[in-house]
Design a protein around this motif. Structure first.
Motif: not given
Ligand SMILES: Nc1nc2c(ncn2[C@@H]2O[C@H](COP(=O)(O)OP(=O)(O)O)[C@@H](O)[C@H]2O)c(=O)[nH]1
Ligand SMILES: [Mg+2]
Length: 324
Positions: A175-179, A221-229, A259-262, A292-295
């Motif tokens: 498995x990996x983060x990439x398609x 790609x978020x790694x943990x639960x996102x915090x909405x801003x 979306x990802x907080x990173x 919705x911004x896909x991805x």
């Protein structure tokens, strides 16, 4: 001809630039899977959807049970021409804020497939995997159950977790983060009565994942639960999301970013032309709708918002009634 146990590609020792390449043809993993697993190194493989549609056509000829995996974070159900019974699985529940009602989201999703059961899970946290396993055993038509869905939705990770939880067998798909990590069908025996069959996955056209660089990927790609801003808008202003997109807000209201907080979110009150060369999308008087911004994720609007969005023209932007 043997297949790589990690990605399903046919093993070959002739061409290092093609899939399934390995120096020693008796190895269990191809060179690429070995490198993803051991060095986190990844070489992108270009795929097109026709190959996957051919695979789905073959599956459509059986009446076997399918597990359709979709990512709870991007929430997009592919339109497929299949009559097979399907369990809809929304995964990566661990990435959404805890207070969000995941069952409510499950009920708002639209599709025109033969969905006989639906469930939200997290392979990472083992959330509701026992319940899913019970559903699979209840509804399977034969030994074979196919796992389908978009690439990177989490199909292979789910199968690995099922092997770990419910099987005496030892098997690990790469498995990996990439398609396009999984390249061909992989039959994974759980027990004598059940095989889970992994598939490469549909490329998600219009997704930011397909245009992002490896560096951007790590932020998207978020790694943990996102915090909405939450951003309240009083006067016209511009918001940048990293170097990926620009929002020019024309009318009041409130925006909530899921979306990802990173990703770096910056506000500007003065004129600034950055990213205005990208494609412009205009939205007028949004209230309680999600953009919705896909991805990438989505932005919830409240109290009437008008705005322009500038983003790469290949990325699909839609609006929907808010799911929050
Ligand atoms: N946070 C989280 N990440 C997941 C989960 N399941 C899969 N992933 C991640 O999603 C990415 C794609 O997973 P993979 O199984 O290779 O997707 P596939 O292309 O559908 O087989 C990997 O980085 C996984 O670690 C999950 O339940 N939670
Ligand atoms: Mg896979």
């Amino acid at each position: 001809m043997t297949k790589c146990l990690g990605c399903g590609a046919r093993m070959q020792d002739k061409n290092p630039h093609e899939e399934g390449y390995v120096k020693d043809i008796n190895s269990l993993l191809c060179k690429r899977c070995f490198e993803i697993r051991n060095y986190n190194a990844y070489s992108m493989i270009e795929k097109d959807n026709q190959e996957y549609l051919n695979v789905l056509n073959k599956i459509a000829k059986t009446d076997d049970l399918l597990i359709l995996v979709a990512d709870l974070f991007s929430l997009d159900i592919p339109k497929l021409n299949l009559k097979n019974p399907i369990i809809l699985v929304l995964t990566k529940a661990d990435l959404l804020p805890r207070n969000i009602d995941k069952e409510k989201i499950l009920n708002k999703i639209k599709y025109n497939l033969n969905i006989i059961a639906k469930i939200t899970i997290s392979s990472k946290n083992n959330y509701q995997l026992d319940e899913l396993y019970t559903l699979i055993n209840k509804y399977k038509r034969s030994k074979n159950v196919y796992v389908i869905g978009y690439t990177s939705s989490g199909k292979s990770t789910l199968i690995n977790k099922m092997v770990h939880n419910y099987s005496q067998n030892d098997y690990e798909i790469t498995t990996s983060v990439l398609p396009s990590t999984t390249l061909d069908l992989i039959k994974v025996p759980i027990n004598n009565e059940l095989n889970l069959i992994d598939t490469p996955g549909l490329l998600d056209e219009g997704s930011i994942i397909l245009t992002a660089s490896k560096e951007q990927f790590k932020k998207i790609i978020p790694k943990k639960a996102i915090k909405p801003i939450v951003i309240q808008i009083k006067i016209d202003q511009t918001i940048f999301i990293d170097d990926l997109m620009r929002l020019d807000i024309k009318k009041g209201g409130c925006l909530v970013f899921y979306m990802s907080n990173n990703l770096k979110l910056e506000r500007f009150y003065k004129n600034n032309n950055k990213l205005t060369n990208l494609k412009k999308f205009h939205f007028e008087n949004l209230n309680n709708e999600d953009i919705v911004i896909k991805g990438l994720g989505f932005i919830k609007t409240k109290n009437i918002v008008s705005l322009d969005i500038y983003i790469d023209e290949k990325i699909k932007i839609t609006k929907r009634q808010s799911i929050m």
